[in-house]
Scaffold this motif. Structure first.
Motif, PDB file in Angstrom:
ATOM      1  N   SER A   3       0.839  -1.200   0.000  1.00 25.70           N
ATOM      2  CA  SER A   3       0.000   0.000   0.000  1.00 25.70           C
ATOM      3  C   SER A   3       0.870   1.244   0.000  1.00 25.70           C
ATOM      4  CB  SER A   3      -0.904  -0.003   1.237  1.00 25.70           C
ATOM      5  OG  SER A   3      -1.679   1.166   1.281  1.00 25.70           O
ATOM      6  N   LEU A   4       0.553   2.192  -0.896  1.00 23.58           N
ATOM      7  CA  LEU A   4       1.318   3.431  -0.991  1.00 23.58           C
ATOM      8  C   LEU A   4       0.378   4.625  -0.989  1.00 23.58           C
ATOM      9  CD1 LEU A   4       3.843   2.425  -3.811  1.00 23.58           C
ATOM     10  CD2 LEU A   4       4.344   2.647  -1.374  1.00 23.58           C
ATOM     11  N   PRO A   5       0.842   5.769  -0.509  1.00 21.98           N
ATOM     12  CA  PRO A   5       0.013   6.980  -0.531  1.00 21.98           C
ATOM     13  C   PRO A   5      -0.079   7.551  -1.940  1.00 21.98           C
ATOM     14  CG  PRO A   5       2.210   7.509   0.235  1.00 21.98           C
ATOM     15  CD  PRO A   5       2.171   6.013   0.083  1.00 21.98           C
ATOM     16  N   LYS A   6      -1.008   8.473  -2.147  1.00 22.75           N
ATOM     17  CA  LYS A   6      -1.155   9.108  -3.453  1.00 22.75           C
ATOM     18  C   LYS A   6      -0.158  10.252  -3.652  1.00 22.75           C
ATOM     19  CE  LYS A   6      -6.074   8.039  -4.073  1.00 22.75           C
ATOM     20  NZ  LYS A   6      -7.443   8.611  -4.278  1.00 22.75           N
ATOM     21  N   ASN A   7       0.272  10.834  -2.545  1.00 26.92           N
ATOM     22  CA  ASN A   7       1.154  11.993  -2.622  1.00 26.92           C
ATOM     23  C   ASN A   7       2.265  11.890  -1.593  1.00 26.92           C
ATOM     24  OD1 ASN A   7      -0.479  13.888  -4.516  1.00 26.92           O
ATOM     25  ND2 ASN A   7      -1.969  13.241  -2.983  1.00 26.92           N
ATOM     26  N   ALA A   8       3.396  12.502  -1.916  1.00 27.89           N
ATOM     27  CA  ALA A   8       4.510  12.601  -0.976  1.00 27.89           C
ATOM     28  C   ALA A   8       5.160  13.968  -1.155  1.00 27.89           C
ATOM     29  CB  ALA A   8       5.522  11.489  -1.208  1.00 27.89           C
ATOM     30  N   THR A   9       5.799  14.431  -0.108  1.00 28.44           N
ATOM     31  CA  THR A   9       6.463  15.739  -0.130  1.00 28.44           C
ATOM     32  C   THR A   9       7.967  15.555  -0.055  1.00 28.44           C
ATOM     33  OG1 THR A   9       4.586  16.803   0.973  1.00 28.44           O
ATOM     34  CG2 THR A   9       6.714  17.948   1.089  1.00 28.44           C
ATOM     35  N   ILE A  10       8.670  16.241  -0.931  1.00 30.50           N
ATOM     36  CA  ILE A  10      10.128  16.251  -0.903  1.00 30.50           C
ATOM     37  C   ILE A  10      10.598  17.534  -0.234  1.00 30.50           C
ATOM     38  CG2 ILE A  10      12.250  16.278  -2.275  1.00 30.50           C
ATOM     39  CD1 ILE A  10      10.752  13.617  -2.402  1.00 30.50           C
ATOM     40  N   ILE A  11      11.466  17.390   0.762  1.00 29.63           N
ATOM     41  CA  ILE A  11      12.131  18.545   1.361  1.00 29.63           C
ATOM     42  C   ILE A  11      13.538  18.581   0.779  1.00 29.63           C
ATOM     43  CG2 ILE A  11      12.916  19.673   3.477  1.00 29.63           C
ATOM     44  CD1 ILE A  11      10.234  17.040   3.733  1.00 29.63           C
ATOM     45  N   GLU A  12      13.788  19.541  -0.070  1.00 26.90           N
ATOM     46  CA  GLU A  12      15.074  19.634  -0.764  1.00 26.90           C
ATOM     47  C   GLU A  12      16.140  20.186   0.187  1.00 26.90           C
ATOM     48  OE1 GLU A  12      18.151  19.476  -2.950  1.00 26.90           O
ATOM     49  OE2 GLU A  12      16.272  18.768  -3.870  1.00 26.90           O
ATOM     50  N   VAL A  13      17.220  19.417   0.374  1.00 25.66           N
ATOM     51  CA  VAL A  13      18.266  19.831   1.303  1.00 25.66           C
ATOM     52  C   VAL A  13      19.577  20.174   0.594  1.00 25.66           C
ATOM     53  CG1 VAL A  13      17.241  18.468   3.163  1.00 25.66           C
ATOM     54  CG2 VAL A  13      19.079  17.467   1.779  1.00 25.66           C
ATOM     55  N   GLY A  14      19.548  20.203  -0.737  1.00 22.55           N
ATOM     56  CA  GLY A  14      20.765  20.467  -1.490  1.00 22.55           C
ATOM     57  C   GLY A  14      21.460  21.781  -1.165  1.00 22.55           C
ATOM     58  N   GLN A 223       5.655   2.647   3.188  1.00 25.77           N
ATOM     59  CA  GLN A 223       4.738   1.599   3.647  1.00 25.77           C
ATOM     60  C   GLN A 223       4.440   1.728   5.142  1.00 25.77           C
ATOM     61  OE1 GLN A 223       7.084  -1.704   1.620  1.00 25.77           O
ATOM     62  NE2 GLN A 223       4.980  -2.415   1.309  1.00 25.77           N
ATOM     63  N   ALA A 224       5.369   2.325   5.871  1.00 28.58           N
ATOM     64  CA  ALA A 224       5.158   2.544   7.302  1.00 28.58           C
ATOM     65  C   ALA A 224       4.299   3.778   7.572  1.00 28.58           C
ATOM     66  CB  ALA A 224       6.501   2.693   8.012  1.00 28.58           C
ATOM     67  N   GLY A 225       4.004   4.557   6.528  1.00 28.79           N
ATOM     68  CA  GLY A 225       3.131   5.714   6.697  1.00 28.79           C
ATOM     69  C   GLY A 225       3.803   7.064   6.596  1.00 28.79           C
ATOM     70  N   VAL A 226       5.096   7.082   6.267  1.00 30.96           N
ATOM     71  CA  VAL A 226       5.813   8.350   6.104  1.00 30.96           C
ATOM     72  C   VAL A 226       5.579   8.881   4.693  1.00 30.96           C
ATOM     73  CG1 VAL A 226       8.103   9.434   6.046  1.00 30.96           C
ATOM     74  CG2 VAL A 226       7.568   7.712   7.787  1.00 30.96           C
ATOM     75  N   THR A 227       5.302  10.173   4.586  1.00 28.01           N
ATOM     76  CA  THR A 227       5.077  10.779   3.267  1.00 28.01           C
ATOM     77  C   THR A 227       5.953  12.004   3.034  1.00 28.01           C
ATOM     78  OG1 THR A 227       3.244  12.122   4.122  1.00 28.01           O
ATOM     79  CG2 THR A 227       2.679   9.979   3.162  1.00 28.01           C
ATOM     80  N   ARG A 228       6.947  12.207   3.902  1.00 30.07           N
ATOM     81  CA  ARG A 228       7.853  13.344   3.759  1.00 30.07           C
ATOM     82  C   ARG A 228       9.293  12.819   3.733  1.00 30.07           C
ATOM     83  NH1 ARG A 228       5.915  18.328   4.776  1.00 30.07           N
ATOM     84  NH2 ARG A 228       7.771  19.085   5.878  1.00 30.07           N
ATOM     85  N   HIS A 259       7.084   8.869  -8.850  1.00 35.22           N
ATOM     86  CA  HIS A 259       6.148   9.080  -9.965  1.00 35.22           C
ATOM     87  C   HIS A 259       5.847   7.782 -10.695  1.00 35.22           C
ATOM     88  CE1 HIS A 259       6.994  13.708 -10.372  1.00 35.22           C
ATOM     89  NE2 HIS A 259       6.543  13.353  -9.188  1.00 35.22           N
ATOM     90  N   ARG A 260       6.846   6.939 -10.839  1.00 33.47           N
ATOM     91  CA  ARG A 260       6.614   5.656 -11.512  1.00 33.47           C
ATOM     92  C   ARG A 260       5.739   4.723 -10.676  1.00 33.47           C
ATOM     93  NH1 ARG A 260       9.362   4.184 -15.946  1.00 33.47           N
ATOM     94  NH2 ARG A 260       9.423   1.997 -15.313  1.00 33.47           N
ATOM     95  N   MET A 261       5.646   4.986  -9.382  1.00 33.66           N
ATOM     96  CA  MET A 261       4.752   4.219  -8.509  1.00 33.66           C
ATOM     97  C   MET A 261       3.430   4.956  -8.293  1.00 33.66           C
ATOM     98  SD  MET A 261       7.224   2.470  -5.621  1.00 33.66           S
ATOM     99  CE  MET A 261       7.652   4.025  -4.828  1.00 33.66           C
ATOM    100  N   ASN A 262       3.193   6.014  -9.101  1.00 32.33           N
ATOM    101  CA  ASN A 262       1.968   6.820  -9.008  1.00 32.33           C
ATOM    102  C   ASN A 262       1.823   7.527  -7.663  1.00 32.33           C
ATOM    103  OD1 ASN A 262       0.989   6.293 -11.652  1.00 32.33           O
ATOM    104  ND2 ASN A 262       0.295   4.268 -10.964  1.00 32.33           N
TER     105      ASN A 262
END
Length: 299
Positions: A3-14, A223-228, A259-262
């Motif tokens: 099971s995967l979420p529909k959205n995730a957030t990237i925090i750019e640290v570059g 899968q553990a529920g993290v989206t960030r 994105h490839r995992m939607n």
């Protein structure tokens, strides 16, 4: 069930974590061009810089100029190690602050010359005051899985440290595999416990790709529920106080995988690679991450 979420957030640290250990000083104007290009790619949460002593991290000496010169878009973090850093950041009109501590005493001592408990004792009144002022506070937990000096870190120690920060009212926990030794099972187990115990707190996973397991660890955390997820464009970075730690997981490879995992991020992959192209001439090593290499070969 996978099971995967529909959205995730990237925090750019570059701009901060990615460049802090770069041997060649990067000009302020080039950092700002990099940040602007990342924003144009759709990145709206970013670690801009750190308010630390230029004696220890010369690359971050232009922190005030970076904050002043960045378009105010989304949540922009600055790293602040102590009261002086916090005061200077607030004077510079920074709105979201990050504090940090290592679970490992030895790592913490080599990083900021304090034990973990000494760091927590010093941070507590600062964090409580920041929350009184309504400032967003992110707690960065280093060596959450392994320490380069002490080896494996007990999950209970990491969770206890996170619990203390949560009790102070922090808004987010960024939990880091600082030297890239965690495996997918360890990632799932720790983040599952954190998500279960702290359901009201934002939780981000921060992986280094030392052993090429960062992407697998991200899937486990999802899968553990993290989206960030913290990530660094071009895979830039590595902690100067953690021997053997290679770069952060590459933002472009994370975005491509998600994105490839939607799982949508709102980030344009081509524009992200354009952003990497702007900073590549100003760093010591060529960028050889998977998606960026494909982008260069195609363009």
């Amino acid at each position: 069930m996978f099971s995967l979420p529909k959205n995730a957030t990237i925090i750019e640290v570059g701009p901060r974590d990615g460049l802090q250990n770069e041997g060649k000083l990067v000009k302020t104007k080039d950092k700002l061009q990099f940040i602007d290009a990342l924003q144009q790619a759709g990145i709206h949460e970013m670690e801009l810089t750190s308010f630390v002593s230029p004696k220890w991290v010369p690359q971050m000496a232009d922190a005030k100029e970076i904050v002043a010169g960045t378009k105010k878009m989304g949540r922009q973090f600055v790293l602040t190690p102590n009261k002086l850093g916090i005061d200077t950041a607030l004077e510079s009109d920074a709105q979201s602050l990050a504090v940090f501590v290592g679970v490992s005493d030895t790592f913490n001592k080599k990083n900021i010359n304090k034990t973990t408990q000494e760091s927590m004792d010093a941070l507590k009144p600062l964090v409580l005051e920041l929350k009184k002022q309504g400032i967003f506070v992110r707690a960065c937990i280093s060596t959450a899985f392994y320490c380069p000096f002490e080896g494996a870190i007990a999950p209970e120690a990491t969770i206890a440290l996170c619990r203390e920060f949560v009790d102070w009212g922090v808004d987010e926990l960024s939990v880091a595999d600082t030297i890239g030794m965690a495996n997918p099972k360890e990632s799932y187990d720790l983040f599952n416990q954190l998500v279960q115990e702290f359901p009201e707190i934002l939780i981000a996973a921060h992986f280094h790709d030392t052993r090429r397991m960062a992407l697998a660890n991200i899937v486990s955390a999802l899968q553990a529920g993290v989206t960030r997820f913290d990530a660094s464009a071009g895979g830039l970075g590595g902690c100067p106080f953690a021997p053997g730690a290679t770069g952060n997981v590459a933002t472009e490879d994370v975005v491509n995988m998600l994105h490839r995992m939607n799982v949508q991020t709102g980030i344009d992959l081509d524009l992200l690679c354009v952003a990497i192209k702007t900073i590549e001439p100003h760093v010591t090593n060529p960028v050889t991450t998977g998606m960026y290499t494909l982008y260069k070969n195609r363009s």
